[in-house]
Write a protein that holds these residues in place. Structure first.
Motif, PDB file in Angstrom:
ATOM      1  N   PHE A 183       2.652   8.562  -9.791  1.00 50.90           N
ATOM      2  CA  PHE A 183       3.628   9.531  -9.315  1.00 50.90           C
ATOM      3  C   PHE A 183       4.982   8.839  -9.164  1.00 50.90           C
ATOM      4  O   PHE A 183       5.098   7.633  -9.311  1.00 50.90           O
ATOM      5  CB  PHE A 183       3.178  10.136  -7.990  1.00 50.90           C
ATOM      6  N   ASN A 184       5.992   9.618  -8.822  1.00 50.53           N
ATOM      7  CA  ASN A 184       7.344   9.082  -8.689  1.00 50.53           C
ATOM      8  C   ASN A 184       7.443   8.112  -7.522  1.00 50.53           C
ATOM      9  O   ASN A 184       6.739   8.236  -6.524  1.00 50.53           O
ATOM     10  CB  ASN A 184       8.352  10.217  -8.509  1.00 50.53           C
ATOM     11  N   ASN A 185       8.338   7.165  -7.662  1.00 53.03           N
ATOM     12  CA  ASN A 185       8.597   6.156  -6.640  1.00 53.03           C
ATOM     13  C   ASN A 185       9.857   6.581  -5.885  1.00 53.03           C
ATOM     14  O   ASN A 185      10.895   5.930  -5.952  1.00 53.03           O
ATOM     15  CB  ASN A 185       8.767   4.787  -7.308  1.00 53.03           C
ATOM     16  N   ASP A 186       9.752   7.690  -5.191  1.00 56.98           N
ATOM     17  CA  ASP A 186      10.892   8.334  -4.542  1.00 56.98           C
ATOM     18  C   ASP A 186      11.443   7.522  -3.376  1.00 56.98           C
ATOM     19  O   ASP A 186      10.687   6.870  -2.659  1.00 56.98           O
ATOM     20  CB  ASP A 186      10.483   9.713  -3.987  1.00 56.98           C
ATOM     21  N   ALA A 187      12.752   7.626  -3.174  1.00 52.16           N
ATOM     22  CA  ALA A 187      13.388   6.982  -2.028  1.00 52.16           C
ATOM     23  C   ALA A 187      12.851   7.556  -0.717  1.00 52.16           C
ATOM     24  O   ALA A 187      12.718   6.839   0.273  1.00 52.16           O
ATOM     25  CB  ALA A 187      14.898   7.149  -2.091  1.00 52.16           C
ATOM     26  N   ASN A 188      12.494   8.837  -0.720  1.00 50.82           N
ATOM     27  CA  ASN A 188      11.966   9.469   0.497  1.00 50.82           C
ATOM     28  C   ASN A 188      10.461   9.248   0.665  1.00 50.82           C
ATOM     29  O   ASN A 188       9.857   9.798   1.580  1.00 50.82           O
ATOM     30  CB  ASN A 188      12.295  10.961   0.525  1.00 50.82           C
ATOM     31  N   GLN A 189       9.858   8.490  -0.237  1.00 52.05           N
ATOM     32  CA  GLN A 189       8.451   8.103  -0.183  1.00 52.05           C
ATOM     33  C   GLN A 189       7.464   9.238  -0.465  1.00 52.05           C
ATOM     34  O   GLN A 189       6.255   9.065  -0.312  1.00 52.05           O
ATOM     35  CB  GLN A 189       8.103   7.466   1.173  1.00 52.05           C
ATOM     36  N   ALA A 190       7.941  10.418  -0.886  1.00 54.21           N
ATOM     37  CA  ALA A 190       7.041  11.553  -1.139  1.00 54.21           C
ATOM     38  C   ALA A 190       6.015  11.222  -2.226  1.00 54.21           C
ATOM     39  O   ALA A 190       4.822  11.508  -2.060  1.00 54.21           O
ATOM     40  CB  ALA A 190       7.848  12.790  -1.534  1.00 54.21           C
ATOM     41  N   GLY A 191       6.455  10.632  -3.318  1.00 53.95           N
ATOM     42  CA  GLY A 191       5.535  10.280  -4.393  1.00 53.95           C
ATOM     43  C   GLY A 191       4.563   9.191  -3.979  1.00 53.95           C
ATOM     44  O   GLY A 191       3.396   9.201  -4.369  1.00 53.95           O
ATOM     45  N   PHE A 238       1.916  18.470 -12.430  1.00 48.01           N
ATOM     46  CA  PHE A 238       2.857  19.532 -12.045  1.00 48.01           C
ATOM     47  C   PHE A 238       3.064  19.576 -10.541  1.00 48.01           C
ATOM     48  O   PHE A 238       3.065  20.620  -9.928  1.00 48.01           O
ATOM     49  CB  PHE A 238       2.392  20.890 -12.576  1.00 48.01           C
ATOM     50  N   GLY A 239       3.233  18.404  -9.967  1.00 45.38           N
ATOM     51  CA  GLY A 239       3.463  18.308  -8.537  1.00 45.38           C
ATOM     52  C   GLY A 239       2.781  17.082  -7.971  1.00 45.38           C
ATOM     53  O   GLY A 239       2.480  16.129  -8.688  1.00 45.38           O
ATOM     54  N   LEU A 240       2.517  17.127  -6.686  1.00 43.65           N
ATOM     55  CA  LEU A 240       2.017  15.948  -5.975  1.00 43.65           C
ATOM     56  C   LEU A 240       0.556  16.032  -5.576  1.00 43.65           C
ATOM     57  O   LEU A 240       0.106  15.285  -4.714  1.00 43.65           O
ATOM     58  CB  LEU A 240       2.876  15.727  -4.722  1.00 43.65           C
ATOM     59  N   ALA A 241      -0.205  16.914  -6.195  1.00 42.63           N
ATOM     60  CA  ALA A 241      -1.608  17.069  -5.815  1.00 42.63           C
ATOM     61  C   ALA A 241      -2.505  17.027  -7.051  1.00 42.63           C
ATOM     62  O   ALA A 241      -2.086  17.374  -8.151  1.00 42.63           O
ATOM     63  CB  ALA A 241      -1.809  18.385  -5.074  1.00 42.63           C
ATOM     64  N   ILE A 242      -3.730  16.610  -6.816  1.00 44.84           N
ATOM     65  CA  ILE A 242      -4.746  16.627  -7.861  1.00 44.84           C
ATOM     66  C   ILE A 242      -5.540  17.916  -7.675  1.00 44.84           C
ATOM     67  O   ILE A 242      -6.232  18.093  -6.672  1.00 44.84           O
ATOM     68  CB  ILE A 242      -5.692  15.408  -7.744  1.00 44.84           C
ATOM     69  N   THR A 243      -5.428  18.810  -8.642  1.00 45.78           N
ATOM     70  CA  THR A 243      -6.122  20.095  -8.543  1.00 45.78           C
ATOM     71  C   THR A 243      -7.589  19.941  -8.933  1.00 45.78           C
ATOM     72  O   THR A 243      -7.962  18.979  -9.609  1.00 45.78           O
ATOM     73  CB  THR A 243      -5.466  21.136  -9.476  1.00 45.78           C
TER      74      THR A 243
END
Length: 110
Positions: A55-63, A31-36
């Protein structure tokens, strides 16, 4: 997850559903970009042989950046051979066909 002894950590329910449709049910949604801490606790209890941070392979590199942070976070409890970053070749699993997901999965198993 317990049967397969491996787990795919994905960002969203959409990613999980795409993997499920391709026959991969051993997923945990972050549910996001962190491991709880709760996810880490579950992983410790399950004790998988392999954890894929997908995680997602985002163009903005966030994932991509978040996957590296998640990997580093999980390294505190798990050995390096247990962990692997395996991003989808497209933006996310929801953008992929069932066949593309199956090809991706077969490639990471080699």
């Amino acid at each position: 997850i317990q049967q397969e002894k491996e787990v795919y950590l994905v960002e969203s329910i959409g990613d999980m559903l795409a993997l499920w449709e391709a026959g991969t049910r051993n997923t945990i949604v972050t549910f996001g970009l962190a491991i709880t801490p709760k996810i880490k606790q579950i992983l410790i209890v399950i004790d998988p042989k392999k954890i894929y941070v997908s995680f997602n392979n985002d163009a903005n590199q966030a994932g991509n950046v978040a996957a590296k942070k998640a990997y580093d976070n999980l390294r505190r409890q798990f050995d390096a051979p247990q962990l692997e970053i395996k991003l989808p070749p497209k933006n996310d699993f929801g953008c992929m066909t069932k066949q593309e997901i199956l090809i991706w999965k077969n490639q990471i198993k080699k």
